[in-house]
Design a protein around this motif. Structure first.
Motif, PDB file in Angstrom:
ATOM      1  N   LEU A  40      30.032  34.164  29.778  1.00 32.22           N
ATOM      2  CA  LEU A  40      29.479  34.788  30.975  1.00 32.22           C
ATOM      3  C   LEU A  40      27.959  34.726  30.846  1.00 32.22           C
ATOM      4  CD1 LEU A  40      30.022  36.413  33.579  1.00 32.22           C
ATOM      5  CD2 LEU A  40      29.816  38.490  32.196  1.00 32.22           C
ATOM      6  N   ALA A 130      37.221  37.779  36.406  1.00 34.16           N
ATOM      7  CA  ALA A 130      36.542  36.723  37.167  1.00 34.16           C
ATOM      8  C   ALA A 130      36.215  35.542  36.263  1.00 34.16           C
ATOM      9  CB  ALA A 130      35.266  37.279  37.803  1.00 34.16           C
ATOM     10  N   LEU A 131      35.814  35.810  35.029  1.00 31.19           N
ATOM     11  CA  LEU A 131      35.517  34.721  34.087  1.00 31.19           C
ATOM     12  C   LEU A 131      36.787  33.931  33.776  1.00 31.19           C
ATOM     13  CD1 LEU A 131      33.506  33.306  32.182  1.00 31.19           C
ATOM     14  CD2 LEU A 131      34.101  35.020  30.433  1.00 31.19           C
ATOM     15  N   TYR A 132      37.891  34.636  33.564  1.00 36.89           N
ATOM     16  CA  TYR A 132      39.170  33.955  33.343  1.00 36.89           C
ATOM     17  C   TYR A 132      39.526  33.070  34.542  1.00 36.89           C
ATOM     18  CZ  TYR A 132      44.175  33.215  33.494  1.00 36.89           C
ATOM     19  OH  TYR A 132      45.408  32.627  33.635  1.00 36.89           O
ATOM     20  N   ARG A 133      39.431  33.634  35.727  1.00 34.06           N
ATOM     21  CA  ARG A 133      39.829  32.879  36.937  1.00 34.06           C
ATOM     22  C   ARG A 133      38.911  31.684  37.185  1.00 34.06           C
ATOM     23  NH1 ARG A 133      41.288  38.189  40.717  1.00 34.06           N
ATOM     24  NH2 ARG A 133      43.538  38.201  40.233  1.00 34.06           N
ATOM     25  N   ARG A 134      37.672  31.809  36.800  1.00 30.28           N
ATOM     26  CA  ARG A 134      36.740  30.695  36.994  1.00 30.28           C
ATOM     27  C   ARG A 134      37.216  29.451  36.244  1.00 30.28           C
ATOM     28  NH1 ARG A 134      31.283  32.468  34.921  1.00 30.28           N
ATOM     29  NH2 ARG A 134      31.672  34.011  36.554  1.00 30.28           N
ATOM     30  N   HIS A 135      37.843  29.683  35.106  1.00 32.01           N
ATOM     31  CA  HIS A 135      38.258  28.556  34.273  1.00 32.01           C
ATOM     32  C   HIS A 135      39.749  28.253  34.356  1.00 32.01           C
ATOM     33  CE1 HIS A 135      34.366  28.093  32.223  1.00 32.01           C
ATOM     34  NE2 HIS A 135      34.286  29.414  32.273  1.00 32.01           N
ATOM     35  N   ASP A 138      42.911  31.095  40.218  1.00 29.75           N
ATOM     36  CA  ASP A 138      42.989  32.424  40.829  1.00 29.75           C
ATOM     37  C   ASP A 138      44.409  32.985  40.751  1.00 29.75           C
ATOM     38  OD1 ASP A 138      42.200  34.695  42.109  1.00 29.75           O
ATOM     39  OD2 ASP A 138      42.228  33.820  44.121  1.00 29.75           O
TER      40      ASP A 138
END
Length: 625
Positions: A40, A130-135, A138
């Motif tokens: 992040l 959000a960091l998880y979903r970015r990579h 969703d």
């Protein structure tokens, strides 16, 4: 606060540690970096009002060799713990580390994700998701698992789901039996005192840097955002119990009374992965945390680790936990869990052995040595718990506070005993002279003892106060244990700059809302100023209109007693009708006017009751009278 440099005694001790400890073993750094996906950037998280609730970038100074102001072993641990970002544990299991005191884990199911331990705060949990979903895409949250009943494992739940989605059955919340009771109780009954001391333990008010707070061994520090709770929808009650969520089978092992009163481990057959909650981390944990808590059971703790090895090791490829980094490979897993088990068992058994030879807790702690294999392993070092205070905790668990010496049975408190010691030693100036000699000789423990007495005799004595500040700084520089370092530096800070109060939130509203009526009445009973209420003889009926339940409260001899009664028995001279327990909480806080409250009968009864209640003090003194 003016920062003094380390003395030659501290620098010499650090050189010895560098020679004696296996700093050429870098396996932990390789494990902590394994599976890294992305960080992040910047790692600064703010609340809706713009307030910073988490800043991991402030620890950028943790690079290179340890400075002389930090124990090199603690420096190493802080470097490891400050690593942040999204990591793959195995394909399908991901962790975000370094966004709070604890880790948050994501287990991928057929359609969504299971979240394990959503950190301390809404804001940090949302940033991690959000960091998880970015990579990873969703994916929707389908379940939340709380491993145990400490706030850094549930407080950020609103950052990953909502009460509405849980109520609608879209998200399941799983926790060990007794979770809600213990989670709420710990944050309310002694919550104010614990929070005040937690400010010392985590160094909440300290500057970050080589002469200040560098972490606490278990993590860097707790975040300071919104804390909430959603009550579990599924209570796990039995070892061997299994549940399948979104195509992911989970096998549970109960571990109550270990690191938390309600705690559990669990295994994922699909991933050959075992989650050990907070019972096997890369440090010696606390048997009695310095912020205050019930004494934990190291014998039971060790037993559950043995059970975990026997039950899961042969089918496990990775062990991960709610703090620190995973361990991969069966041989390494068994070695890790076995050493963790031996650590708690040894502390328990050897303290009891010496206890039964007549040694007191402080005597046992002074000479206690861990076996060579435990001294050699990095993950058994006392970065968060220490051998010293854990030995004393075992003694306390079995023998209590009294060591059996009648001369210590009825000792004076600090405000009374300090002046007596100081007078016997020829006055404060002479005490400072003796303390200065101890300081110059590197006996900082003796200097601190002397100056503690001086402060409780004359807290305005400038020389005593300044030398005490410098003494506590040196004790901090020499500490391998993160909370010890923070305690020493926090005490020095308050001596130099004044009382900083309680930097963290005490008993957030969502936690208070989960109190049962009985727990609310318990909280009221704890708040009664006994002497002020000695002569009161009151009876008050309380009716909850939403549940049609009635309670009789009596206040006699300074003791508030409650019992459930039926409607026909609710005949006290005064009655309070409240819409729900939330309204009762408002009433307890002194709100007698908002809707949802009706008083019938003698109004003076309620007035006298509320006037007998004390408000807790989140800024009580610690290092001064």
């Amino acid at each position: 606060m003016e920062q003094k440099p380390p003395t030659a005694v501290i620098e010499s001790a650090h050189r010895k540690h560098l020679n004696d400890l296996p700093f050429d073993d870098t396996a932990d750094f390789e494990a902590a970096d394994r599976g890294f996906i992305g960080a992040l950037e910047p790692c600064v998280i703010k609340a809706a009002d713009g307030r910073t609730v988490w800043d991991n970038d402030v620890y950028a100074f943790l690079n290179g060799d340890a400075p002389a102001t930090v124990h090199p072993s603690l420096w190493r641990q802080s470097q490891l713990v400050a690593k942040q970002g999204l990591y793959e544990v195995v394909e399908g299991i991901y962790q975000v580390r370094g966004l709070d005191l604890s880790n948050i884990s994501f287990i991928e199911g057929d359609t969504g994700i299971i979240v394990i331990d959503p950190l301390v705060s809404t804001e940090t949990a949302a940033a991690a998701l959000a960091l998880y979903r970015r990579h990873r895409g969703d994916r929707q949250v389908v379940a939340v698992i709380y491993t145990h009943s400490h706030v850094d494992h549930f407080g950020g739940v609103l950052g990953v789901t909502s009460q509405a989605d849980v109520d609608a059955g879209k998200v399941a919340v799983l926790a060990p039996e007794g979770f809600t009771e213990h989670a709420v109780q710990e944050n309310v009954y002694a919550g104010t005192a614990m929070a005040r001391r937690a400010g010392y333990m985590y160094g909440a008010a300290l500057d970050r840097g080589p002469q200040g707070q560098v972490g606490c061994g278990l993590g860097q520090t707790p975040s300071t955002g919104e804390v909430a709770i959603i009550v579990p929808t599924v209570d796990i009650t039995t070892t061997g119990e299994t549940h399948t969520i979104d195509g992911v089978e989970i096998e549970f092992q109960m571990a109550p009374g270990t690191e938390a009163p309600a705690e559990m481990h669990f295994y994922f057959p699909k991933f050959r992965a075992l989650c050990m909650a907070e019972n096997a981390t890369h440090n010696l944990h606390n048997l009695l945390t310095l912020r205050g808590a019930l004494v934990r059971d190291p014998h039971g703790w060790a037993g559950y680790l043995t059970e975990a090895i026997d039950t899961f090791a042969d089918r496990t490829d990775v062990v991960f936990a709610s703090h620190h980094w995973p361990t991969w490979g069966r041989e390494a897993i068994v070695e890790f869990l076995a050493l963790q088990r031996d650590m708690y068992a040894y502390l328990h058994d050897q303290t009891l052995r010496q206890l039964n030879q007549g040694y007191t807790g402080i005597e046992i702690a002074e000479t206690f040595e861990m076996p060579p294999a435990l001294q050699k392993a990095w993950h058994t070092h006392g970065y968060y718990g220490s051998v010293s205070h854990n030995v004393k905790a075992v003694y306390q668990r079995y023998m209590g506070w009294f060591d059996g010496n009648p001369g210590r049975l009825w000792a004076h408190p600090p405000e009374a005993i300090g002046p007596r010691y100081v007078e016997a030693m020829g006055g404060t100036d002479n005490v400072v002279k003796i303390a200065q000699q101890a300081f110059d000789e590197g006996d900082f423990r003796w200097a601190a003892t002397l100056l503690d007495h001086a402060m409780f005799t004359d807290e305005k004595h400038a020389d005593a106060r300044q030398l005490y500040v410098e003494t506590l700084q040196q004790l901090a520089y020499g500490s391998e244990n993160g909370p010890w370092r923070n305690f020493f530096l926090a005490g020095a800070t308050e001596l130099a700059d004044g009382n900083f109060g309680t930097p963290t939130q005490v008993a957030p509203a969502t936690l208070m809302a989960q109190l049962s009526p009985e727990q609310i009445f318990d909280a009221l009973a704890i708040s009664v100023n006994g002497p002020r209420a000695w002569d009161l003889d009151l009876a008050l009926d309380v009716t909850f209109l939403d549940s049609d339940t009635n309670y009789r409260l009596t206040l006699r001899n300074g003791v508030l007693v409650y019992r459930k009664v039926n409607a026909e028995q609710a005949t006290a001279g005064a009655m309070v009708k409240v819409a729900n327990k939330i309204r009762l909480l408002a009433l307890a806080a002194g709100d007698l006017t908002s809707p949802g409250f009706e008083l019938v009968g003698d109004a003076t009864v309620l007035q006298k009751l509320t006037e007998s209640l004390d408000r807790p003090d989140p800024g009580f003194n610690i290092v001064t009278p």
